[in-house]
Design an enzyme around this catalytic site. Structure first.
Site, PDB file in Angstrom:
ATOM      1  CB  THR A 475      -0.911   0.013   1.234  1.00 28.14           C
ATOM      2  OG1 THR A 475      -0.092  -0.265   2.373  1.00 28.14           O
ATOM      3  CG2 THR A 475      -1.978  -1.063   1.122  1.00 28.14           C
ATOM      4  CG  LEU A 637      -0.696  12.482   4.498  1.00 25.60           C
ATOM      5  CD1 LEU A 637      -0.384  11.447   5.566  1.00 25.60           C
ATOM      6  CD2 LEU A 637      -0.250  13.863   4.943  1.00 25.60           C
ATOM      7  CG  ASN A 638       2.069   9.761  -2.447  1.00 27.22           C
ATOM      8  OD1 ASN A 638       1.500   9.894  -3.540  1.00 27.22           O
ATOM      9  ND2 ASN A 638       3.297   9.285  -2.339  1.00 27.22           N
ATOM     10  N   PRO A 639      -1.112  11.816  -3.216  1.00 26.91           N
ATOM     11  CG  PRO A 639      -1.509  13.838  -4.302  1.00 26.91           C
ATOM     12  CD  PRO A 639      -0.512  13.137  -3.447  1.00 26.91           C
ATOM     13  CD  GLN A 645      -4.380   1.612   0.339  1.00 22.69           C
ATOM     14  OE1 GLN A 645      -4.585   0.527  -0.179  1.00 22.69           O
ATOM     15  NE2 GLN A 645      -4.292   1.760   1.630  1.00 22.69           N
ATOM     16  N   GLY A 710      -7.603   7.231   7.603  1.00 23.89           N
ATOM     17  CA  GLY A 710      -7.225   6.105   6.751  1.00 23.89           C
ATOM     18  C   GLY A 710      -8.085   5.999   5.510  1.00 23.89           C
ATOM     19  N   GLY A 712      -7.699   2.747   3.520  1.00 20.76           N
ATOM     20  CA  GLY A 712      -7.466   1.404   2.992  1.00 20.76           C
ATOM     21  C   GLY A 712      -8.732   0.608   2.763  1.00 20.76           C
ATOM     22  CD  GLU A 713      -9.894  -2.028   6.606  1.00 15.43           C
ATOM     23  OE1 GLU A 713     -10.423  -3.055   7.006  1.00 15.43           O
ATOM     24  OE2 GLU A 713      -9.215  -1.294   7.340  1.00 15.43           O
TER      25      GLU A 713
HETATM   26 MO1  MOS Z   1      -9.126  -4.415   8.088  1.00 14.99          MO
HETATM   27  S1  MOS Z   1      -9.559  -6.283   7.280  1.00 14.99           S
HETATM   28  O1  MOS Z   1     -10.087  -4.192   9.501  1.00 14.99           O
HETATM   29  O2  MOS Z   1      -7.547  -4.582   8.591  1.00 14.99           O
END
Ligand code: MOS
Length: 746
Positions: A475, A637-639, A645, A710, A712-713
């Site tokens: 990531t 912070l980094n497009p 992501q 965040g 990521g999700e």
């Molecule tokens: Mo995420 S699967 O809650 O790290």
């Protein structure tokens, strides 16, 4: 204090990119050690019962076999402590080799260790196991009567909860209702490119190094120390690169304990790499969910009651609950809410978090139901959401740390052209005769910070090394952390080396929950800030200091130099400064943890996702042809990394909506499509040509210093519902059971 121009917020390429494309990045199965042997798992071929006998006579005679590990000769493992297993924390409580019970298909009964991988695999295929089969539990709905009501998910999320009185509203108020619609999601498996992999190396009988593809080196160290009864400092876990995890690879899984036991037994380094089929039974999965949603609103579309009940399953050896209702309590303004989760233990492998655990399936149900009620109310689906906008977290009665979801709706709708949508289903066709549909959904995901620490070391050649026991799962951790260092110390990124994935580095959290940047970033900044202070002291304190006489507040750190802002002739490079004081290196540490704001405010990221689908009316094939996602995730912070992501999160959502499903055979408990030929994931051809991702880029000033939440999700959250809603708009067919495969539309 003046600075070099900040590299935070700039689209910097990955610093580890060249290692990856040239094949020099070392993944776990790239490590080679003298005398290394290869292990292949011996797995149960039934899902429930007792092992009577393991016949290894033929396997023992196979070429290259070094040893066969089973319960008979395995080292004794010690039970894991409460702190690693309590409160629905993910991972298996039962360690391998504890008894002869079989709890699911593919359970690890042992391993064959041989000189080569091929020999180990061949010999493992010759092991014959005799069982006394037991009664089989595979029917979630049939066994629903036996469900338990688990209390917590992790230490934070209450699984049974309510406010107001949903039942009273339901019984007494004449509302427009959506009555108990059921939405379901199938078992899904994590399919990162790199499978689970371990290389166990003992030095004597009391020092252990495990190379492991894990997003939790520190957690794994605790598991190993505890299971093998070793002092924690005698256990080292190393993982410089992961080829993805999607939520697996973070917990206690049997296969790496088997690898360590195999290395102990043979007194040789042992490598154990999972095959693709083993990714379906050896390292978690997302459990099937059956969710019932009830909604009631007045004629103006103001929500009066919301019920969200989830039925799901775990294995017989652990109680993990997919927390589908976790964010339902705060997604919209609504006075009466009831959240419930029920859990049935089945003879399937142990589930665990998979990207946006709970939110991904939960928002499929909630955001589909919101669309259904909007249709009943004859209100535009986005307008319906705006009418129920939550101005605070109504559950805990806390203000949001920062919420700009309305801007996400507005900007997304305008980018997409939402206002020209004809609300009538099945009303638009493209020139090829395909039905065109538009759908949207809300996305929400929690933002948090975990305790973390880092260490920085400046050498007299001016180079800087920073270390923290965090992880690079693909990531961009190396890049992001290097940006923090360069920014704080005023040096070019090329001069910085960031090191991670080693228990010998200062502790950092498991890489999950979309919290890495907001947790490890502040620790890195703290360490670098401490180093700055030391540099300034060396520069100004004492008569022989190069900048003696200057006041600390007049010092500028930029371009690898300490300089006076007042007198530009007074300046010294980091290297000369160290040479001047006779230091080879200068070091500093930093540790950070969440501040008081986390008690007072509700920290969440938000987004709005709009999609267009085209559906072939004869074949039922759904193509996602356009995506517009607008996200409020704090400061970017980094497009480049941020877009990447989000692109992957939304693509994951396309897979969840249209393809991904693990199919169990109810008669045997075996997963029948445990391979990438029959378990479909989205590929390039499934990603729309028009893929708009935008960020509001509004810093969350309540977050730790960098203002970033965040991301990521959150990309997978809402996307499956937006697609299902678009399919409804295209065809008039409401599909409440994922994935939306062609058979459900023709
Ligand atoms: Mo995420 S699967 O809650 O790290």
């Amino acid at each position: 204090m003046a600075q070099s121009p900040s590299v935070l917020g700039t689209p910097h390429q990955r610093v580890d990119g060249k290692f990856k494309v040239t094949g020099t990045a070392t993944y776990t199965s790239d490590f080679k050690i003298d005398r290394m042997a290869y292990a292949c798992l011996i797995q149960s071929t039934i899902a429930s019962g007792t092992v009577i006998e393991i016949d290894q006579s033929e396997a023992e005679r196979a070429p290259g076999v070094v040893a066969i590990l089973t319960r008979q000769n395995a080292p004794k493992l010690q039970a894991l402590p409460e702190e690693l297993t309590a409160n629905g924390a993910p991972g298996e409580t039962r360690l391998p080799f504890q008894d002869d019970q079989v709890y699911f298909q593919g359970q690890h009964l042992g391993a064959v260790i041989a000189e080569t991988f091929e020999q180990a695999r061949e010999a493992a295929s010759l092991v014959r196991v005799r069982y006394q089969p037991g009664e089989l539990r595979t029917d979630l709905l049939g066994l629903a009567d036996e469900a338990i009501e688990p209390r917590m998910w992790g230490e934070r999320v209450k699984l049974q909860d309510k406010r107001g009185d949903v039942d009273w509203v339901w019984a007494n108020m004449p509302q427009v209702r959506l009555v108990d619609e059921t939405y379901s999601t199938p078992i899904e498996n994590h399919n990162p490119m790199e499978p689970g992999a371990a290389l166990a190396v003992w030095e004597g009988t009391d020092h252990l190094t495990l190379h492991l593809s894990t997003r939790g080196v520190d957690l794994t160290q605790k598991v190993l120390a505890s299971a093998f009864g070793l002092p924690i400092e005698n256990v080292r876990v190393v993982c410089p690169f992961l080829g993805g995890h999607f939520g697996s690879k973070g917990f206690n899984w049997s296969y790496f304990l088997v690898a360590v036991a195999a290395a102990r037994l043979t007194d040789r380094p042992v490598r154990l790499v999972l095959s693709r089929p083993q990714m379906f039974d050896s390292m978690g999965q997302r459990a099937r969910t059956v969710q019932t949603i009830g909604l009631a609103a007045d004629e103006n579309g103001k929500l009066a009651a919301l019920k969200h009940a989830t039925l799901t399953h775990s294995s017989m050896i652990y109680q993990y609950t997919e927390p589908c209702g976790s964010l339902t309590r705060l997604a919209y303004s609504c006075p009466n809410i009831q959240i419930n989760h029920r859990l049935v233990q089945l003879d399937f492998t142990t589930p665990c978090p998979m990207r946006a655990p709970g939110e991904a399936p939960g928002f499929f149900a909630l955001e589909s139901a919101m669309d259904e009620l909007a249709v009943k109310l004859n209100i535009d689906p986005m307008e319906f959401r705006v009418r129920n906008y939550a101005d605070k977290d109504e559950f805990d009665q806390r203000p949001w740390s920062s919420k700009h979801l309305k801007e996400c709706y507005d900007r997304g709708a305008s980018k997409f052209g939402w206002s020209s949508r004809n609300p009538k289903p099945a009303s638009t066709r493209d020139p090829d005769g395909r039905l065109v549909g538009w759908g949207m959904a809300t996305a929400i995901y929690g933002a948090s910070q975990q305790p973390a620490s880092a260490k920085v070391s400046l050498s007299n050649d001016g180079s800087i090394v920073v270390q923290s026991a965090t992880h690079e799962s693909g990531t961009g951790t190396y890049t992001m952390m290097t940006q923090f260092v360069a920014d704080t110390l005023g040096v070019p990124m090329e001069r910085v080396r960031f090191e991670l994935g080693d228990t010998q580095f200062p502790p950092a959290p498991v890489n999950g929950g979309s919290w890495l940047t907001a947790s490890v970033g502040p620790a890195v900044v703290a360490a670098c800030t401490a180093l700055r202070d030391k540099l300034i002291s060396l520069a100004v304190e004492g008569p022989s200091a190069p900048l003696s006489g200057q006041s600390r507040t007049d010092i500028v750190i930029a371009d690898g130099r300490v300089s006076s802002a007042k007198d530009t002739s007074r300046s010294v490079s980091f290297s000369d400064l160290l040479a001047n004081t006779g230091n080879q290196t200068l070091e500093a540490d930093g540790s950070t943890k969440p501040g008081d704001a986390y008690q007072k405010l509700a920290f969440f990221s938000f987004g709005a996702i709009f999609v267009e689908v085209r559906v072939d009316p004869d074949l039922g094939e759904v193509r996602v042809t356009r995506v517009v996602g607008v996200y409020d995730v704090g400061k970017i912070l980094n497009p480049l990394l941020a877009r990447s992501q989000m692109l992957s999160g939304i693509t994951f959502g396309i897979g969840m909506a249209l393809m991904e499903a693990t199919v169990p055979d109810m008669a045997t408990g075996r997963m029948v499509n445990a391979n990438l030929a029959e378990y479909h994931v989205p590929v390039f051809a499934d990603v729309p040509p028009e893929f708009v991702i935008e960020f509001l880029d509004i810093p969350d000033t309540n977050m730790a210093d960098n203002g970033a939440r965040g991301l990521g999700e959150i990309g997978i959250v809402g996307t499956p519902a937006a697609i299902a809603n678009a399919v409804y708009h295209a065809t008039g067919k409401r599909i409440r059971d994922l994935p939306i495969t062609p058979d459900k539309l023709v």
